[in-house]
Scaffold this active site. Structure first.
Site, PDB file in Angstrom:
ATOM      1  N   PRO A 118      -2.020  -8.518   3.492  1.00  0.00           N
ATOM      2  CA  PRO A 118      -2.226  -9.924   3.125  1.00  0.00           C
ATOM      3  C   PRO A 118      -3.236 -10.173   2.015  1.00  0.00           C
ATOM      4  O   PRO A 118      -3.516 -11.319   1.689  1.00  0.00           O
ATOM      5  CB  PRO A 118      -2.730 -10.532   4.437  1.00  0.00           C
ATOM      6  CG  PRO A 118      -3.502  -9.424   5.083  1.00  0.00           C
ATOM      7  CD  PRO A 118      -2.789  -8.152   4.716  1.00  0.00           C
ATOM      8  N   ASP A 139       4.066  -6.078  -2.602  1.00  0.00           N
ATOM      9  CA  ASP A 139       4.443  -5.879  -1.208  1.00  0.00           C
ATOM     10  C   ASP A 139       5.959  -6.044  -1.126  1.00  0.00           C
ATOM     11  O   ASP A 139       6.564  -6.727  -1.945  1.00  0.00           O
ATOM     12  CB  ASP A 139       3.739  -6.863  -0.276  1.00  0.00           C
ATOM     13  CG  ASP A 139       3.591  -6.267   1.124  1.00  0.00           C
ATOM     14  OD1 ASP A 139       2.533  -5.684   1.422  1.00  0.00           O
ATOM     15  OD2 ASP A 139       4.550  -6.357   1.923  1.00  0.00           O
ATOM     16  N   ASP A 166      10.149  -2.663  -3.488  1.00  0.00           N
ATOM     17  CA  ASP A 166       9.988  -1.486  -2.648  1.00  0.00           C
ATOM     18  C   ASP A 166       9.007  -0.553  -3.369  1.00  0.00           C
ATOM     19  O   ASP A 166       9.302  -0.078  -4.465  1.00  0.00           O
ATOM     20  CB  ASP A 166      11.356  -0.816  -2.462  1.00  0.00           C
ATOM     21  CG  ASP A 166      11.287   0.387  -1.535  1.00  0.00           C
ATOM     22  OD1 ASP A 166      10.196   0.975  -1.385  1.00  0.00           O
ATOM     23  OD2 ASP A 166      12.332   0.743  -0.969  1.00  0.00           O
ATOM     24  N   CYS A 237      -5.080   2.647   8.654  1.00  0.00           N
ATOM     25  CA  CYS A 237      -5.991   2.275   9.738  1.00  0.00           C
ATOM     26  C   CYS A 237      -5.467   2.894  11.036  1.00  0.00           C
ATOM     27  O   CYS A 237      -5.377   2.229  12.058  1.00  0.00           O
ATOM     28  CB  CYS A 237      -6.149   0.763   9.837  1.00  0.00           C
ATOM     29  SG  CYS A 237      -4.620  -0.105  10.154  1.00  0.00           S
TER      30      CYS A 237
END
Lengths: 314, 152
Positions: A118, A139, A166, A237
């Site tokens: 985001p 994105d 992509d 993450c």
């Protein structure tokens, strides 16, 4: 305290990881992470924003490994403050600020954020560029691009191009084009389970393996978009070696001009990349990757690696 | 992406003339202005435009700074913040309570008569974008829905 549900696969993964303190990890999953913010110097001076917040009772403590990052020490909801909606502050995880510090973009550079939505790291990069140079924030997902656009607008960024493509196809039109590339790859999110317990309940080796193939394609694509002597940071993450060390090992196998660099960040507890996992030995260079576990700073868990493209600079 | 065109120098100077007439400033002059769709103006840099020409799947570039409504310019929050120190005309000052109301999207009632169609709101030294002045003395903030503070 509520009980967090952990899939059998995740239990097996956690107990297969050397050096990790599983009890501390599970404890950290149950607790909310410490709140942290980045003050947006594209809109006002850092000291002015900090004093505005302090006047309103927000207790701040500098995060040592990142410029403009602060822990919010007391229990204040920054998201509902005027300073947040006006773009003077951006709520961002403290460890999530580390990959951009490792990338270290400079004003005037061309930077690609391949999986940008985001937009936390895009807006952080733009802040460091100070309006000079260009950032391409890409994105693949239209819905997530709406959030990205909103955050780029709120932060007052004039030198950003938002693209929907992509990421694996980017070298078709941007091969050897960028000075810096960030690949903050989609992952199984084991570093942010305290925000989404479902990530632990539903975690599986199969999903992790499936994602690792996409991550490798994105990492190779990002690397191919780098100019010679350019720098890429690959980050996730999550804690799974399949999505981290495995990806990097295969990247350096398929791109022999990729060099892994050491990472130094003040005050951040970092663990070396794994050299062995489930009887599989990784290339010794992979030790230069870093792992940060959620219990070490009451924040996210992250895997970060800095890669340079060997060759003459352009 | 909606149709995007660089503002020609004549259109750009016409836009800046409108800005000067309404707000006493035309300080976007060192950057590139682009028109998106019929009425939206975005601000960017030369380098950004050049790089965008090479990219595929471009959704947007630069920063949305204003909308042109007939003969009026309605500045976005960021547009007003970029011009902030130079806005000399059609300014209103808000208290913290009014600033919060503004960002909720609620109209603000003023005692004195405001002789303008659009004004820029200031809270301390921060600009909060434009508001439309109605005949009954209320100012309606032009804050997009996605940007509003949710009422508790």
């Amino acid at each position: 305290m509520s009980t967090i549900r952990i899939s059998e696969d995740l239990k097996n993964l956690l107990y297969s990881l050397p050096e990790i303190d599983v009890e501390s990890l599970l404890e950290s999953y149950r607790k909310p992470m410490r709140q942290s913010i980045r003050v947006n110097t594209l809109k006002a001076k850092e000291e002015d924003i900090v004093s505005m917040l302090r006047e309103k009772g927000v207790e701040l403590e500098k995060i040592p490994w990142t410029r403009y990052g602060y822990w919010v020490v007391n229990n204040v909801n920054v998201a509902s403050m005027l300073e947040h909606v006006l773009g003077l502050v951006y709520i961002q995880g403290a460890i999530s600020m580390a990959p951009v510090e490792v990338l270290s973009p400079k004003p005037g550079e061309l930077v690609l954020d391949l999986c940008a939505a985001p937009g936390s790291k895009t807006t952080q990069i733009a802040q460091i560029l100070q309006g000079e140079g260009v950032i391409v924030a890409n994105d693949v997902n239209a819905k997530r691009i709406r959030a990205l656009s909103s955050n780029v607008q709120r932060c007052g960024i004039i030198n950003c191009i938002i693209t929907q493509a992509d990421g694996r196809k980017f070298p078709l039109w941007a091969k050897s084009f960028f000075d810096k590339v960030l690949v903050d790859a989609p992952c199984t999110s084991l570093g942010i389970v305290s925000k989404d317990w479902g990530a632990a309940k539903n975690w599986s080796f199969r999903a992790s393996e499936r994602l690792s193939k996409l991550q490798l394609s994105l990492a190779i694509s990002g690397f191919d978009c780098l100019k010679a002597s350019g720098t890429m940071v690959y980050a996730t993450c999550t804690l799974s070696p399949q999505e981290n060390e495995w990806v990097i090992e295969h990247l350096i196998m398929s791109r022999p001009n990729a060099r892994l660099e050491s990472i130094k960040l003040e005050g951040l507890k970092m663990n070396k990349g794994l050299l062995e996992w489930q009887h599989k030995k990784f290339n010794p260079e992979v030790e230069r990757c870093v792992r940060v576990y959620p219990y070490e700073h009451e924040a996210e868990g992250f895997f970060i690696v800095k890669i340079t493209k060997e060759g003459e600079g352009s | 992406m909606k149709r995007t065109i660089l503002l020609s120098s004549s259109k750009s100077s016409a836009f800046q003339t409108m800005l000067e007439r309404q707000y006493g400033t035309k300080d976007f002059s060192d950057k590139i202005l682009i028109q998106v769709g019929e009425d939206k103006i975005r601000l960017t840099t030369n380098d950004t435009v050049k790089v965008a020409e090479k990219m595929r799947g471009v959704q947007s570039l630069g920063l949305y700074v204003a909308k042109v409504k007939g003969q009026d310019v309605v500045l976005s929050i960021e547009g007003s913040q970029l011009l902030c120190n130079n806005i000399k005309k059609n300014r209103i000052e808000l208290t913290e309570e009014q600033a919060r109301l503004w960002m909720v999207g609620a109209p603000i009632q003023f005692e004195r008569l405001i002789a303008a169609k659009y004004v820029v709101a200031f809270y301390k030294n921060i600009c909060l974008g434009c508001g439309r002045v109605s005949a009954d003395g209320k100012v309606y903030p032009q804050v997009p829905k996605w940007r509003r503070i949710q009422q508790e």
